[in-house]
Design a protein around this motif. Structure first.
Motif, PDB file in Angstrom:
ATOM      1  N   LYS A  62       0.834  -1.206   0.000  1.00  0.00           N
ATOM      2  CA  LYS A  62       0.000   0.000   0.000  1.00  0.00           C
ATOM      3  C   LYS A  62       0.869   1.256   0.000  1.00  0.00           C
ATOM      4  CE  LYS A  62      -3.867   2.281   2.285  1.00  0.00           C
ATOM      5  NZ  LYS A  62      -3.272   3.623   2.089  1.00  0.00           N
ATOM      6  N   GLU A  63       1.987   1.210   0.726  1.00  0.00           N
ATOM      7  CA  GLU A  63       2.914   2.342   0.740  1.00  0.00           C
ATOM      8  C   GLU A  63       3.430   2.632  -0.668  1.00  0.00           C
ATOM      9  OE1 GLU A  63       5.747   5.174   2.588  1.00  0.00           O
ATOM     10  OE2 GLU A  63       3.803   4.325   3.159  1.00  0.00           O
ATOM     11  N   LEU A  64       3.793   1.594  -1.395  1.00  0.00           N
ATOM     12  CA  LEU A  64       4.315   1.768  -2.749  1.00  0.00           C
ATOM     13  C   LEU A  64       3.205   2.192  -3.718  1.00  0.00           C
ATOM     14  CD1 LEU A  64       6.732  -1.285  -2.995  1.00  0.00           C
ATOM     15  CD2 LEU A  64       7.235   1.062  -2.312  1.00  0.00           C
ATOM     16  N   GLU A  65       1.993   1.696  -3.473  1.00  0.00           N
ATOM     17  CA  GLU A  65       0.860   2.103  -4.301  1.00  0.00           C
ATOM     18  C   GLU A  65       0.542   3.584  -4.087  1.00  0.00           C
ATOM     19  OE1 GLU A  65      -3.589   0.442  -5.402  1.00  0.00           O
ATOM     20  OE2 GLU A  65      -2.836   0.189  -3.351  1.00  0.00           O
ATOM     21  N   ASP A  66       0.569   4.023  -2.835  1.00  0.00           N
ATOM     22  CA  ASP A  66       0.314   5.432  -2.526  1.00  0.00           C
ATOM     23  C   ASP A  66       1.365   6.330  -3.165  1.00  0.00           C
ATOM     24  OD1 ASP A  66      -1.889   4.685  -1.068  1.00  0.00           O
ATOM     25  OD2 ASP A  66      -0.907   4.871   0.887  1.00  0.00           O
ATOM     26  N   GLU A  67       2.583   5.815  -3.282  1.00  0.00           N
ATOM     27  CA  GLU A  67       3.675   6.588  -3.884  1.00  0.00           C
ATOM     28  C   GLU A  67       3.582   6.604  -5.406  1.00  0.00           C
ATOM     29  OE1 GLU A  67       8.571   6.598  -3.840  1.00  0.00           O
ATOM     30  OE2 GLU A  67       7.477   5.426  -2.354  1.00  0.00           O
ATOM     31  N   GLY A  68       2.760   5.714  -5.973  1.00  0.00           N
ATOM     32  CA  GLY A  68       2.602   5.661  -7.415  1.00  0.00           C
ATOM     33  C   GLY A  68       3.583   4.757  -8.128  1.00  0.00           C
ATOM     34  N   LEU A  69       4.285   3.913  -7.366  1.00  0.00           N
ATOM     35  CA  LEU A  69       5.262   3.007  -7.973  1.00  0.00           C
ATOM     36  C   LEU A  69       4.610   1.760  -8.547  1.00  0.00           C
ATOM     37  CD1 LEU A  69       8.263   3.086  -5.462  1.00  0.00           C
ATOM     38  CD2 LEU A  69       8.179   4.049  -7.759  1.00  0.00           C
TER      39      LEU A  69
END
Length: 249
Positions: A62-69
């Motif tokens: 979720k952290e990486l998804e929120d960052e747009g990666l």
């Protein structure tokens, strides 16, 4: 469909596991080769790879998804975003993998390398050495080609003998020292200060002379307290900010 294979990581139990996993996976994503597949393994496979629970893995993703990666699609899976921007703010947090992630994800050119005396301002870190091996690299935004920072690493010669310069074009020095050379890294100290661009930095980063830059110094230690590497990085002040998060546990 073949899935992207992330790097391995040794987790530090003093830091949140989801954070360490997200940073390790972030570094793997940003440091991937163009021919690597975009599809990630399943949550269960990634959890097994990192040795964490599926819940922890889900939080990291979720952290990486929120960052747009990455993007996640029901029934299809999780995919790396092919056009992801690589000039994200630098986050100084408490793990070696965070430093690796910080340094990853840009086009890197090795400008020069060779033996030299330690610079006077860094000589205190190498009291037993008359010479170190210096590496000078320029990093640019992969998408725009715009230079973003240039770095000078000063490494103990016995470690430098085991470094393939080609690896420094693909990976950050921290990763090369830890995962290729096998150095036993215990900690890295970071110092960031504001400075004005000198003529060399202004030329390399394509900014006006005396414009604001961020001057970063990182000192890498082994478990015996010996300095392995000192890096000095000049970041464009208009492209980077630093966020420091302290773990209260």
């Amino acid at each position: 469909m073949t899935s992207f294979a992330p790097d391995s990581v040794v987790l530090n139990r003093k830091l949140p596991l989801w954070y360490q996993v997200s940073q390790s996976l972030r570094a793997s994503i940003l440091g991937r080769s163009p021919q690597d597949p975009l599809r990630l393994p399943t949550e269960e496979q990634l959890a097994g790879h990192y040795g964490v629970s599926v819940l922890t893995m889900r939080q990291a993703l979720k952290e990486l998804e929120d960052e747009g990666l990455i993007s996640r699609h029901r029934r299809r899976g999780t995919f790396i975003e092919p056009g992801v921007k690589r000039g994200a703010p630098v986050r100084l947090l408490g793990s070696v993998d965070a430093i690796v992630a910080q340094q990853s994800g840009m086009t890197t050119e090795l400008l020069e390398h060779g033996r030299t005396a330690p610079p006077a301002e860094l000589a205190e870190h190498f009291p037993d050495l008359a010479e170190v091996t210096a590496y000078h690299r320029l990093r640019s935004d992969e998408k725009t080609g715009e230079p973003t920072n240039h770095a000078r690493n000063y490494v103990r010669p016995e470690l430098a003998e085991r470094i393939d310069p080609a690896d420094l074009v693909r990976w950050p020095m921290t990763k090369v020292l830890r995962d290729v050379v096998g150095a036993d890294i215990s900690r890295i100290t970071d110092t960031v200060e504001a400075r004005l661009a000198d003529p060399e930095t202004a030329r390399l980063l394509e900014v006006p002379l005396l414009s604001p830059i961020l001057h970063y110094t990182g000192v890498t230690y082994d478990t015996a307290g010996r300095v392995l590497d000192v890096v000095v990085i000049h970041y464009r002040g208009d492209r980077f900010s630093f966020t420091v998060t302290l773990d209260a546990t």
